[in-house]
Design an enzyme around this catalytic site. Structure first.
Site, PDB file in Angstrom:
ATOM      1  N   CYS A  74       0.856  -1.180   0.000  1.00  0.00           N
ATOM      2  CA  CYS A  74       0.000   0.000   0.000  1.00  0.00           C
ATOM      3  C   CYS A  74       0.894   1.232   0.000  1.00  0.00           C
ATOM      4  O   CYS A  74       1.760   1.379   0.863  1.00  0.00           O
ATOM      5  CB  CYS A  74      -0.888  -0.024   1.239  1.00  0.00           C
ATOM      6  SG  CYS A  74      -1.661   1.548   1.635  1.00  0.00           S
ATOM      7  N   HIS A  76       0.182   4.151   0.751  1.00  0.00           N
ATOM      8  CA  HIS A  76      -0.154   5.095   1.821  1.00  0.00           C
ATOM      9  C   HIS A  76       0.490   4.730   3.151  1.00  0.00           C
ATOM     10  O   HIS A  76       0.815   5.604   3.949  1.00  0.00           O
ATOM     11  CB  HIS A  76      -1.673   5.189   1.997  1.00  0.00           C
ATOM     12  CG  HIS A  76      -2.378   5.581   0.749  1.00  0.00           C
ATOM     13  ND1 HIS A  76      -3.454   4.883   0.250  1.00  0.00           N
ATOM     14  CD2 HIS A  76      -2.132   6.577  -0.129  1.00  0.00           C
ATOM     15  CE1 HIS A  76      -3.856   5.446  -0.878  1.00  0.00           C
ATOM     16  NE2 HIS A  76      -3.072   6.480  -1.125  1.00  0.00           N
ATOM     17  N   HIS A  77       0.634   3.415   3.416  1.00  0.00           N
ATOM     18  CA  HIS A  77       1.142   2.962   4.713  1.00  0.00           C
ATOM     19  C   HIS A  77       2.374   2.061   4.604  1.00  0.00           C
ATOM     20  O   HIS A  77       2.938   1.671   5.607  1.00  0.00           O
ATOM     21  CB  HIS A  77       0.050   2.197   5.470  1.00  0.00           C
ATOM     22  CG  HIS A  77      -1.194   3.000   5.660  1.00  0.00           C
ATOM     23  ND1 HIS A  77      -2.291   2.867   4.837  1.00  0.00           N
ATOM     24  CD2 HIS A  77      -1.502   3.972   6.556  1.00  0.00           C
ATOM     25  CE1 HIS A  77      -3.232   3.704   5.222  1.00  0.00           C
ATOM     26  NE2 HIS A  77      -2.779   4.393   6.247  1.00  0.00           N
ATOM     27  N   GLN A 115      -4.523  -0.733  -5.239  1.00  0.00           N
ATOM     28  CA  GLN A 115      -5.109  -1.837  -5.995  1.00  0.00           C
ATOM     29  C   GLN A 115      -5.858  -1.362  -7.231  1.00  0.00           C
ATOM     30  O   GLN A 115      -5.809  -2.000  -8.280  1.00  0.00           O
ATOM     31  CB  GLN A 115      -6.026  -2.648  -5.081  1.00  0.00           C
ATOM     32  CG  GLN A 115      -6.591  -3.882  -5.741  1.00  0.00           C
ATOM     33  CD  GLN A 115      -7.382  -4.739  -4.779  1.00  0.00           C
ATOM     34  OE1 GLN A 115      -7.168  -4.699  -3.571  1.00  0.00           O
ATOM     35  NE2 GLN A 115      -8.312  -5.518  -5.311  1.00  0.00           N
ATOM     36  N   CYS A 145      -3.210  -2.761   5.822  1.00  0.00           N
ATOM     37  CA  CYS A 145      -3.481  -1.432   6.384  1.00  0.00           C
ATOM     38  C   CYS A 145      -4.913  -1.358   6.929  1.00  0.00           C
ATOM     39  O   CYS A 145      -5.204  -0.506   7.763  1.00  0.00           O
ATOM     40  CB  CYS A 145      -3.214  -0.326   5.371  1.00  0.00           C
ATOM     41  SG  CYS A 145      -4.125  -0.478   3.837  1.00  0.00           S
TER      42      CYS A 145
END
Length: 187
Positions: A74, A76-77, A115, A145
């Site tokens: 991911c 973002h994380h 994704q 996440c």
């Protein structure tokens, strides 16, 4: 773009120190080297030859490879998400080596990613390389996440799809693909 090994190793050491770990303790002292090897392996998938065969006779039916295991991060994380990809295309004069479909998934999944973009990139790449009558990509994944932080919901998974050409235009073709990937029969 290549990996700056020195910078990556230094960054991993700094990260470990920043979270209160000793990067020189047993178990962590080789971690920066391991991370470099991991990302070099991931980067090796970016450039591969898409084997395409143009002398396929009159074959113009659906080609499906389902349950392609994939792993990504991911963006973002930087936590993993992983699951299965299902890919289909209908040839229009050429086919690819079946293993190349797995390599296409790896090409785009082995990087910080979301994704939704991953699903689209796979479909768009196959459209460009094969110029088929249509491409269908469905991806199912668990996102750590969501499972281990935030909402802490380990039972949910995310499904994304990208359909082009005849898969988008023809309900019968789309349903055939969906039935094939939802079939639990192995052979």
């Amino acid at each position: 773009m290549s990996i700056d090994e020195k910078k990556l190793k230094e960054s991993i050491r700094l990260f470990l120190e920043a979270i209160g770990e000793d990067p020189d303790r047993e178990g962590l002292k080789e971690t920066p080297d391991r991370i470099v090897r991991l990302w070099k392996e991931f980067k090796s998938y970016e450039n591969f030859n898409m084997t395409v065969f143009e002398d396929i006779g009159n074959y113009n039916e659906m080609v499906v490879v389902k349950d392609i295991q994939f792993y990504s991060l991911c963006e973002h994380h930087l936590l993993p998400f992983f699951g299965k990809a299902h890919i289909a295309y209908i040839p229009d004069g050429k086919v690819c080596g079946l293993s190349k479909l797995v390599r296409v998934v790896n090409k785009f999944s082995y990087r910080p990613q979301v994704q939704e973009r991953l699903t689209g990139q796979i479909a768009e790449f196959l459209e460009k390389e094969l110029n088929p009558k249509g491409v269908a990509v469905v991806m199912e994944a668990e996102h750590l996440c969501m499972s281990m932080r935030g909402v802490k919901n380990p039972t949910s998974y995310t499904v994304t799809s990208k359909l082009t050409g005849i898969f988008m235009e023809n309900e019968k073709t789309r349903n055939e693909f969906l039935n094939l990937i939802n079939s639990h029969k192995k052979y």
